[in-house]
Design a protein around this motif. Structure first.
Motif, PDB file in Angstrom:
ATOM      1  N   ALA A   1       0.831  -1.211   0.000  1.00  0.00           N
ATOM      2  CA  ALA A   1       0.000   0.000   0.000  1.00  0.00           C
ATOM      3  C   ALA A   1       0.861   1.255   0.000  1.00  0.00           C
ATOM      4  N   VAL A   2       1.930   1.250   0.787  1.00  0.00           N
ATOM      5  CA  VAL A   2       2.815   2.416   0.864  1.00  0.00           C
ATOM      6  C   VAL A   2       3.580   2.584  -0.443  1.00  0.00           C
ATOM      7  N   LEU A   3       4.017   1.483  -1.039  1.00  0.00           N
ATOM      8  CA  LEU A   3       4.711   1.573  -2.327  1.00  0.00           C
ATOM      9  C   LEU A   3       3.802   2.145  -3.402  1.00  0.00           C
ATOM     10  N   ALA A   4       2.540   1.769  -3.370  1.00  0.00           N
ATOM     11  CA  ALA A   4       1.586   2.329  -4.339  1.00  0.00           C
ATOM     12  C   ALA A   4       1.455   3.835  -4.135  1.00  0.00           C
ATOM     13  N   ASP A   5       1.420   4.265  -2.875  1.00  0.00           N
ATOM     14  CA  ASP A   5       1.350   5.709  -2.584  1.00  0.00           C
ATOM     15  C   ASP A   5       2.591   6.434  -3.077  1.00  0.00           C
ATOM     16  N   ALA A   6       3.734   5.783  -2.937  1.00  0.00           N
ATOM     17  CA  ALA A   6       4.993   6.428  -3.300  1.00  0.00           C
ATOM     18  C   ALA A   6       5.101   6.671  -4.802  1.00  0.00           C
ATOM     19  N   SER A   7       4.319   5.954  -5.582  1.00  0.00           N
ATOM     20  CA  SER A   7       4.358   6.124  -7.039  1.00  0.00           C
ATOM     21  C   SER A   7       3.354   7.146  -7.549  1.00  0.00           C
ATOM     22  N   VAL A   8       2.607   7.766  -6.626  1.00  0.00           N
ATOM     23  CA  VAL A   8       1.585   8.760  -7.000  1.00  0.00           C
ATOM     24  C   VAL A   8       2.172  10.158  -6.860  1.00  0.00           C
ATOM     25  N   PRO A   9       1.884  11.068  -7.778  1.00  0.00           N
ATOM     26  CA  PRO A   9       2.417  12.436  -7.670  1.00  0.00           C
ATOM     27  C   PRO A   9       1.935  13.123  -6.403  1.00  0.00           C
ATOM     28  N   ASP A  10       2.542  14.231  -6.103  1.00  0.00           N
ATOM     29  CA  ASP A  10       2.156  15.025  -4.938  1.00  0.00           C
ATOM     30  C   ASP A  10       0.676  15.374  -5.007  1.00  0.00           C
ATOM     31  N   LEU A  11      -0.005  15.319  -3.865  1.00  0.00           N
ATOM     32  CA  LEU A  11      -1.454  15.556  -3.818  1.00  0.00           C
ATOM     33  C   LEU A  11      -1.826  16.931  -4.367  1.00  0.00           C
ATOM     34  N   ASP A  12      -0.963  17.918  -4.128  1.00  0.00           N
ATOM     35  CA  ASP A  12      -1.265  19.263  -4.649  1.00  0.00           C
ATOM     36  C   ASP A  12      -1.362  19.245  -6.167  1.00  0.00           C
ATOM     37  N   ASP A  13      -0.455  18.452  -6.811  1.00  0.00           N
ATOM     38  CA  ASP A  13      -0.495  18.353  -8.269  1.00  0.00           C
ATOM     39  C   ASP A  13      -1.794  17.686  -8.729  1.00  0.00           C
ATOM     40  N   LEU A  14      -2.230  16.667  -7.960  1.00  0.00           N
ATOM     41  CA  LEU A  14      -3.461  15.989  -8.325  1.00  0.00           C
ATOM     42  C   LEU A  14      -4.647  16.933  -8.248  1.00  0.00           C
TER      43      LEU A  14
ATOM     44  N   GLU B   1       2.217   3.344 -14.661  1.00  0.00           N
ATOM     45  CA  GLU B   1       2.991   2.120 -14.855  1.00  0.00           C
ATOM     46  C   GLU B   1       4.486   2.425 -14.912  1.00  0.00           C
ATOM     47  N   ALA B   2       4.849   3.487 -15.631  1.00  0.00           N
ATOM     48  CA  ALA B   2       6.259   3.856 -15.738  1.00  0.00           C
ATOM     49  C   ALA B   2       6.817   4.283 -14.380  1.00  0.00           C
ATOM     50  N   GLU B   3       6.011   5.007 -13.610  1.00  0.00           N
ATOM     51  CA  GLU B   3       6.461   5.468 -12.296  1.00  0.00           C
ATOM     52  C   GLU B   3       6.689   4.281 -11.361  1.00  0.00           C
ATOM     53  N   SER B   4       5.785   3.314 -11.424  1.00  0.00           N
ATOM     54  CA  SER B   4       5.936   2.118 -10.598  1.00  0.00           C
ATOM     55  C   SER B   4       7.168   1.323 -11.019  1.00  0.00           C
ATOM     56  N   GLU B   5       7.393   1.212 -12.336  1.00  0.00           N
ATOM     57  CA  GLU B   5       8.563   0.486 -12.832  1.00  0.00           C
ATOM     58  C   GLU B   5       9.857   1.198 -12.431  1.00  0.00           C
ATOM     59  N   PHE B   6       9.836   2.524 -12.444  1.00  0.00           N
ATOM     60  CA  PHE B   6      11.021   3.291 -12.037  1.00  0.00           C
ATOM     61  C   PHE B   6      11.369   2.996 -10.579  1.00  0.00           C
ATOM     62  N   LEU B   7      10.376   3.046  -9.706  1.00  0.00           N
ATOM     63  CA  LEU B   7      10.638   2.790  -8.290  1.00  0.00           C
ATOM     64  C   LEU B   7      11.069   1.349  -8.072  1.00  0.00           C
ATOM     65  N   ASP B   8      10.432   0.415  -8.771  1.00  0.00           N
ATOM     66  CA  ASP B   8      10.840  -0.995  -8.651  1.00  0.00           C
ATOM     67  C   ASP B   8      12.287  -1.184  -9.101  1.00  0.00           C
ATOM     68  N   GLY B   9      12.668  -0.473 -10.178  1.00  0.00           N
ATOM     69  CA  GLY B   9      14.044  -0.581 -10.665  1.00  0.00           C
ATOM     70  C   GLY B   9      15.047  -0.045  -9.663  1.00  0.00           C
ATOM     71  N   VAL B  10      14.721   1.080  -9.045  1.00  0.00           N
ATOM     72  CA  VAL B  10      15.600   1.667  -8.028  1.00  0.00           C
ATOM     73  C   VAL B  10      15.741   0.724  -6.844  1.00  0.00           C
ATOM     74  N   LEU B  11      14.614   0.199  -6.372  1.00  0.00           N
ATOM     75  CA  LEU B  11      14.653  -0.702  -5.222  1.00  0.00           C
ATOM     76  C   LEU B  11      15.368  -2.004  -5.575  1.00  0.00           C
ATOM     77  N   GLY B  12      15.220  -2.461  -6.817  1.00  0.00           N
ATOM     78  CA  GLY B  12      15.952  -3.647  -7.254  1.00  0.00           C
ATOM     79  C   GLY B  12      17.453  -3.427  -7.224  1.00  0.00           C
ATOM     80  N   ASN B  13      17.895  -2.257  -7.682  1.00  0.00           N
ATOM     81  CA  ASN B  13      19.324  -1.953  -7.643  1.00  0.00           C
ATOM     82  C   ASN B  13      19.827  -1.797  -6.211  1.00  0.00           C
ATOM     83  N   LEU B  14      18.996  -1.207  -5.347  1.00  0.00           N
ATOM     84  CA  LEU B  14      19.379  -1.085  -3.943  1.00  0.00           C
ATOM     85  C   LEU B  14      19.509  -2.467  -3.307  1.00  0.00           C
TER      86      LEU B  14
END
Length: 474
Positions: free
Chosen positions: A122-135, A155-168
């Motif tokens: 749930a938190v990871l899904a939140d982390a892939s969402v733009p800032d609430l003000d932008d929404l 989808e791209a935002e989620s893949e970006f975060l997954d890629g970063v976490l994978g490298n970490l």
């Protein structure tokens, strides 16, 4: 990172320790507290969130105050609902009751970690969402979000975060990475932005890295309260306008000002669990402790040396030295392509076994595949009356060893040094080596020709490889 590749093994903490850590992370601890606080008078809106008039009481229950107290309370409630700690019993009336999963938090470590993993998603899904003000700014008529105006691809935002976490994750489990040390945020951002074959990054690429850092700064601030990472945010002074004076002198060379992040032990557990679900081979040290020797030798074949050593120690701990040695030697036999590396892992495992294993090594002295390594072990352990190996066994063991090193390390500097040493120590080495009846002889000789710096010797190796391949009918 391909999901068909085997990742280095993770060294996980005991599940009881991880479960204790999960119960104490702010996001889950607050969600559990609100789930236990909720009663017959608790009301939720159409989306399952606490009604606005009850947020102050929820914040007070959590010991929160200040401008963000209501927002934090709202987030904690949503996690309680998402994880099943609270059930909505009547959507029209907005009534709730304790969820069945609330009892899991007092259950087994696996139960607790299961709830935490749900909260993490749930938190990871939140982390892939733009800032609430932008929404809010992008809200179109009719209450729908115009994603095109946000320049946001979920989808791209989620893949970006997954890629970063994978490298970490890779940096954490890999023996050449920093391990438990924090990783600078610029390096982590660059790992997913800068192409591996790019020399000096262009200004455009550097700007992309800078933008990625700012996104990650926001995302890691969200991921720290769930216990995934420990994070030192980007220094606010770096984000100030150029014409503003910094509040205090800054050290331009201090890389930590640009953000530092490390996986927690709980975060390592969580990312490994996600990788397994995604289809990756993500082993953990100890996975093979109750398996047979064949599984140990094959399983540790791609492991880095230190991880293979740790896994083997755990495997040996549950067995007697003599039985373990016999089982290892039996599993090391074979003429398939993976056999040389299995024998290398067997030899490394046997180096950890005491003198009680000597009878097992003597039993294979006449074995064509194992006799050479048996003599090495016996000699290293000070055994008496070790028979000298015949020449064909010496050369067979040499080919087998180089084949194993090639499989384990590729064209490494250590292998290059070994190749040079072999050619130097044995005059006429290639005249004999091509005759060795080992499946890997042609490939080993070709590798020696490729690795040896002396052009004359390299040519001899290639000629020998041709003869060996012709002899084997290749």
């Amino acid at each position: 990172m391909s999901d068909s590749s085997t990742l280095p093994p993770a060294r996980l903490r005991p599940e009881a320790e991880l479960a204790s850590a999960a119960l104490s992370v702010p996001v889950l601890a607050r969600a559990a507290r609100l789930a236990r606080w909720a009663g017959p008078g608790t009301r939720v809106d159409a989306g399952g969130g606490l009604v606005e008039e009850q947020l102050p009481a929820a914040a007070e229950q959590l010991g929160l105050s200040g401008d963000d107290a209501a927002a934090y309370a709202s987030e904690a409630w949503r996690i309680a609902v998402d994880t099943g700690l609270v059930d909505i019993t009547d959507e029209e009336a907005g009534t709730v009751a304790p969820g069945e999963d609330l009892a899991l938090l007092t259950g087994s470590p696996q139960d607790v970690l299961g709830v935490w993993l749900t909260a993490l998603e749930a938190v990871l899904a939140d982390a892939s969402v733009p800032d609430l003000d932008d929404l809010v700014d992008a809200m179109a008529e009719g209450g729908e979000v115009d994603l095109s105006s946000l320049d946001w691809d979920p989808e791209a935002e989620s893949e970006f975060l997954d890629g970063v976490l994978g490298n970490l994750y890779l940096l954490t489990v890999g023996e050449e990475g920093p391990g438990d040390a924090p990783v600078p945020l610029p390096a982590l951002a660059a790992s997913v932005i800068v192409p591996s074959d790019m020399g000096e990054p262009s200004n455009e690429v550097l700007e992309q890295v800078s933008d990625a850092m700012m996104r990650l700064d926001d995302q890691f601030r969200l991921l720290e309260p769930i216990g995934l990472v420990e994070y030192q945010p980007v220094d606010e002074a770096l984000m100030a306008d150029a014409d503003e004076e910094p509040a205090a002198p800054v050290d331009e060379a201090d890389v930590s000002r640009y953000g530092m992040v490390r996986l927690t032990p709980l975060g390592l557990y969580g990312l490994r669990a996600r990788l397994l679900v995604a289809g990756f081979e993500a082993p953990a040290v100890g996975d093979l402790a109750d398996k047979g020797a064949d599984a140990l030798l094959d399983g540790t074949a791609p492991f880095p040396p230190a991880a293979a050593h740790a896994e083997t120690e755990l495997w040996l701990a549950g067995r007697g030295p003599l039985d373990a040695a016999r089982e290892l030697l039996a599993a090391a036999r074979g003429s398939d392509t993976g056999a040389p590396l299995r024998r290398l892992r067997c030899q490394q495992a046997l180096s950890l076994v005491g003198a009680e294993a000597e009878p097992a090594l003597r039993e294979v002295l006449d074995d064509a595949e194992l006799g050479g390594l048996a003599r090495v072990w016996l000699t290293e352990h000070g055994a008496r009356d070790v028979p000298a190996p015949p020449q064909e066994m010496v050369f067979w063991l040499t080919i087998d060893t180089v084949a194993a090193q090639l499989a384990a390390e590729g064209n490494s500097e250590e292998l290059r040094a070994l190749v040079e040493g072999l050619a130097q120590q044995h005059s006429g080495f290639f005249d004999t080596a091509w005759r060795v009846e080992h499946p890997a002889t042609p490939d080993v000789l070709e590798a020696m020709g490729r690795l040896h710096p002396d052009k004359k010797i390299a040519k001899e190796a290639r000629k020998a490889a041709f003869k060996a391949r012709s002899q084997q009918g290749g």
